[in-house]
Design a protein around this motif. Structure first.
Motif, mmCIF file in Angstrom:
data_model
loop_
_atom_site.group_PDB
_atom_site.id
_atom_site.type_symbol
_atom_site.label_atom_id
_atom_site.label_comp_id
_atom_site.label_asym_id
_atom_site.label_seq_id
_atom_site.Cartn_x
_atom_site.Cartn_y
_atom_site.Cartn_z
ATOM 1 N N LEU A 277 0.830 -1.205 0.000
ATOM 2 C CA LEU A 277 0.000 0.000 0.000
ATOM 3 C C LEU A 277 0.868 1.259 0.000
ATOM 4 O O LEU A 277 0.485 2.278 -0.581
ATOM 5 N N VAL A 278 2.034 1.190 0.643
ATOM 6 C CA VAL A 278 2.962 2.326 0.572
ATOM 7 C C VAL A 278 3.384 2.575 -0.871
ATOM 8 O O VAL A 278 3.407 3.719 -1.343
ATOM 9 N N THR A 279 3.721 1.495 -1.580
ATOM 10 C CA THR A 279 4.157 1.667 -2.966
ATOM 11 C C THR A 279 3.021 2.168 -3.853
ATOM 12 O O THR A 279 3.259 2.910 -4.810
ATOM 13 N N VAL A 280 1.762 1.780 -3.532
ATOM 14 C CA VAL A 280 0.624 2.349 -4.265
ATOM 15 C C VAL A 280 0.577 3.853 -4.044
ATOM 16 O O VAL A 280 0.353 4.639 -4.984
ATOM 17 N N GLY A 281 0.809 4.256 -2.774
ATOM 18 C CA GLY A 281 0.815 5.684 -2.486
ATOM 19 C C GLY A 281 1.918 6.431 -3.207
ATOM 20 O O GLY A 281 1.751 7.597 -3.579
ATOM 21 N N THR A 282 3.070 5.764 -3.440
ATOM 22 C CA THR A 282 4.168 6.442 -4.139
ATOM 23 C C THR A 282 3.818 6.760 -5.583
ATOM 24 O O THR A 282 4.397 7.663 -6.192
ATOM 25 N N PHE A 283 2.871 6.001 -6.155
ATOM 26 C CA PHE A 283 2.480 6.257 -7.542
ATOM 27 C C PHE A 283 1.487 7.408 -7.660
ATOM 28 O O PHE A 283 1.186 7.865 -8.756
#
Length: 658
Positions: A277-283
């Motif tokens: 979910l963190v990596t989703v937020g980075t996008f």
């Protein structure tokens, strides 16, 4: 150098995640939102702290793999069949109708067919993690709308699997899509049939060989090998990693090692899902979202209203009452974590424009913020806008009142699970009436048809307790181990009938102080009672005389439970009994000539004589552990607790003064 960059990235994510989740927990917001917010802050649109986006995508892929593995692990064919009407009926209708609406709207707006299909599937998802936790916390898992919510969530989890298979094919040119879709379907069918046929036979034997080594480390390594091995196999055949992980979970769920695997894999799943979910937020690109804020808000409103309308209509078709249909729609109208999975796959495969994907991710994030409030307000909204709900609530209270109308000095049992049913049989054998309240309609129907005094009702509601006859009851028992609900019940009982004792069940000793402070007459903890039972059996089997075992258990319980301290002594009790000098109970009836009449318990200073007033019975009503300010009246029966000498001295003070 590459390894150093990757380690920098992982440490950055872990540190930011710890700080973010702590902050969001303090604000009582879902942890999923904390991960997304962290990703947005450290991503390319925030502070730009991500050194290597390829590492971020690889870590996100592992998060999806373990998430799908746990979904497969929870996949149970008997459970599915028992809920087939809700799962394959209501669930399929919700996902199918939402996806069709997305296709129709996408066609009007010029969105490509493949992108509209996957976008519809992504927006159709709801948060399994958030909603299941809310259902458990609110004790609504067995309520009619709770069963519908869980049925739909189960189908949504299953629907992700074919969508993940379709996405790579849909990202290809239109003239090759049909051929690739057919090829993907054929490969998936052949591979799954082969793996499931041979896997079920081989995996159980292989896990038995590994388990016999009695090494938890080896067992954990084997689970990782099976999960990642099947994920690699499906990826090698041109399918998704997530599909292989799902199949691995399905295979293990059919073995006797399912629950051990579930516990072992849980830390990996939670950590990797959070990092995903963190990596989703980075996008997320804040500038794109701000520039297209109307599109974001439009998607949010359309998603909430469309899913609410679809679930409402589908639930009514499948026989739900108007109130339960509205509740189910409000619970399921927000987005979920699998929506992020599908949207991230859309982005990775170049399916749909960046603006559309960014706006969809932002809309799902906002819907997750709204979801807890919709759940909290669902009952109020139903009572406000659904006229028939008042009639149903009145009928429910009428049934409760009908069961309790002819009873007096009865016990109200809150919760009719195993503990509640055993308690009901105990009190019934002693000739004590009871009224049981439960929220599982199937359990209530089965027990009521067998002639047991159980009705559907929420004990944490004022009107339900009144209908159950709390004004005439002798005691209230909370038989389920939920501290929050027990406190709500005790708060209502204290308001409606402050003198009635409430006995509460708990799991841990740590909950004792809070429940006692809230007004529980006694708190029975599972761990304490289990320990006593284990100790008594152990002592008996090691040769300790049974009489000594019984005495020791009684002593321990008397120290723990105020209501069990002491016993009434009779002629049949031997004078040379070792217990003859222990504390016992003694009743003293106060006649008109008793010197204590008109004086309070505190005035008599009975503790100085070594005795305590355990209870006072006045006009048929017994007050346990009365306050020191209680003033004695003629006709009272005072129950004293103390040694024989102390009881004699205290009785003298009560009757003759001194």
């Amino acid at each position: 150098m590459h390894l150093t960059h990757t380690l920098d990235f992982v440490l950055l994510l872990l540190g930011a995640s710890v700080a973010g989740v702590m902050l969001f927990n303090r604000l009582r917001l879902p942890g999923e939102l904390a991960y997304l917010a962290i990703g947005a802050l450290i991503g390319r649109a925030g502070f730009g702290l991500i050194p290597d986006e390829a590492s971020a995508r690889a870590l996100a892929e592992f998060g999806v793999v373990f998430l799908m593995f746990t979904i497969g692990l929870e996949f149970s064919l008997p459970h599915l069949l028992s809920m087939k009407r809700l799962v394959f009926g209501l669930g399929a209708a919700q996902v199918g109708a939402t996806t069709l609406l997305s296709l129709a709207l996408g066609g009007l707006l010029g969105v490509p067919l493949g992108a509209a299909l996957v976008l519809g599937g992504a927006l159709a998802m709801s948060s399994t993690a958030l909603l299941s936790k809310l259902l458990i916390d609110r004790l609504e898992l067995d309520a009619p709308h709770g069963r519908m919510v869980m049925g739909v969530l189960l189908f949504q989890d299953l629907a992700v699997v074919p969508l993940l298979v379709l996405i790579p094919a849909l990202s290809q040119p239109p003239d090759a899509q049909l051929r690739l879709l057919m090829l993907a379907g054929l490969k998936a069918t052949v591979l799954l049939a082969t793996v499931l046929y041979f896997g079920q036979r081989l995996l159980g034997r292989w896990f038995l060989i590994v388990a016999r080594r009695r090494s938890s480390q080896l067992f954990m390594l084997n689970v990782l090998l099976v999960t990642l091995g099947l994920a690699w196999l499906t990826d090698h055949f041109g399918l998704s990693l997530a599909l292989g992980a799902f199949v691995a979970g399905m295979l293990i769920s059919e073995t006797e090692y399912r629950y051990r695997v579930e516990e072992d894999i849980k830390p990996f799943r939670d950590v990797l899902l959070g990092l995903f979910l963190v990596t989703v937020g980075t996008f997320l690109d804040g500038r794109v979202i701000i520039d297209h804020v109307l599109l974001v808000l439009g998607l949010l409103v359309v998603m909430l209203l469309a899913k609410f309308a679809v679930v409402l209509a589908a639930a009514r078709v499948f026989g739900a009452t108007p109130g339960n249909a509205v509740r189910t729609g409000l619970w399921l109208c927000a987005g979920g974590e699998f929506g992020f999975v599908l949207l991230s796959q859309m982005s990775a495969n170049g399916l749909g424009s960046a603006v559309l994907i960014q706006s969809a991710v932002a809309a799902v994030v906002l819907s997750l913020l709204v979801a807890p409030f919709l759940v909290q307000w669902s009952n109020r909204l139903v009572m406000r806008f659904v006229a028939s709900e008042w009639m149903l609530r009145s009928m429910e209270l009428t049934r409760v009142a009908a069961q309790s109308l002819s009873t007096e000095r009865h016990v109200i049992i809150c919760g009719y699970g195993r503990t509640g049913q055993l308690l009901a049989r105990f009190v019934e054998q002693e000739g004590v009436a009871y009224v049981a309240l439960d929220l599982d309609p199937d359990r209530v129907r089965e027990a009521a048809s067998a002639g047991e005094t159980v009705v559907y009702g929420d004990a944490a509601r004022r009107e339900t307790l009144i209908a159950a006859g709390v004004a005439r009851a002798a005691a209230v028992v909370v038989s389920y181990a939920d501290v929050g609900s027990a406190c709500r019940v005790m708060d209502l009982v204290r308001e409606l009938r402050p003198d009635i004792p409430v006995v509460v069940r708990a799991i841990e000793e740590a909950q004792l102080e809070k429940l006692t402070r809230e007004g529980a007459a006694e708190v029975v903890t599972d761990i304490f009672e289990t320990s006593i039972t284990l100790a008594s059996h152990t002592m008996a089997l090691t040769g300790v005389p049974l009489s000594r075992v019984i005495r020791r258990v009684r002593d321990i319980r008397s120290q723990r439970y105020a209501l069990l301290r002491g016993y009434f002594h009779g002629r049949s009790d031997a004078a040379d009994d070792p217990e003859a000098t222990l504390e016992r109970l003694h009743s003293v009836a106060l006649t008109d000539g008793a010197r204590c009449i008109g004086r309070s318990i505190a005035d008599l200073a009975l503790p100085d004589a070594g005795a305590k007033v355990s209870a006072v019975r006045r006009r048929g009503i017994r007050a346990l552990n009365p306050e020191p300010e209680l003033v004695f009246e003629s006709g009272d029966v005072v129950v004293l607790l103390g040694t024989p000498e102390a009881l004699a001295s205290a009785e003298t003070r009560l009757l003759q003064g001194g």
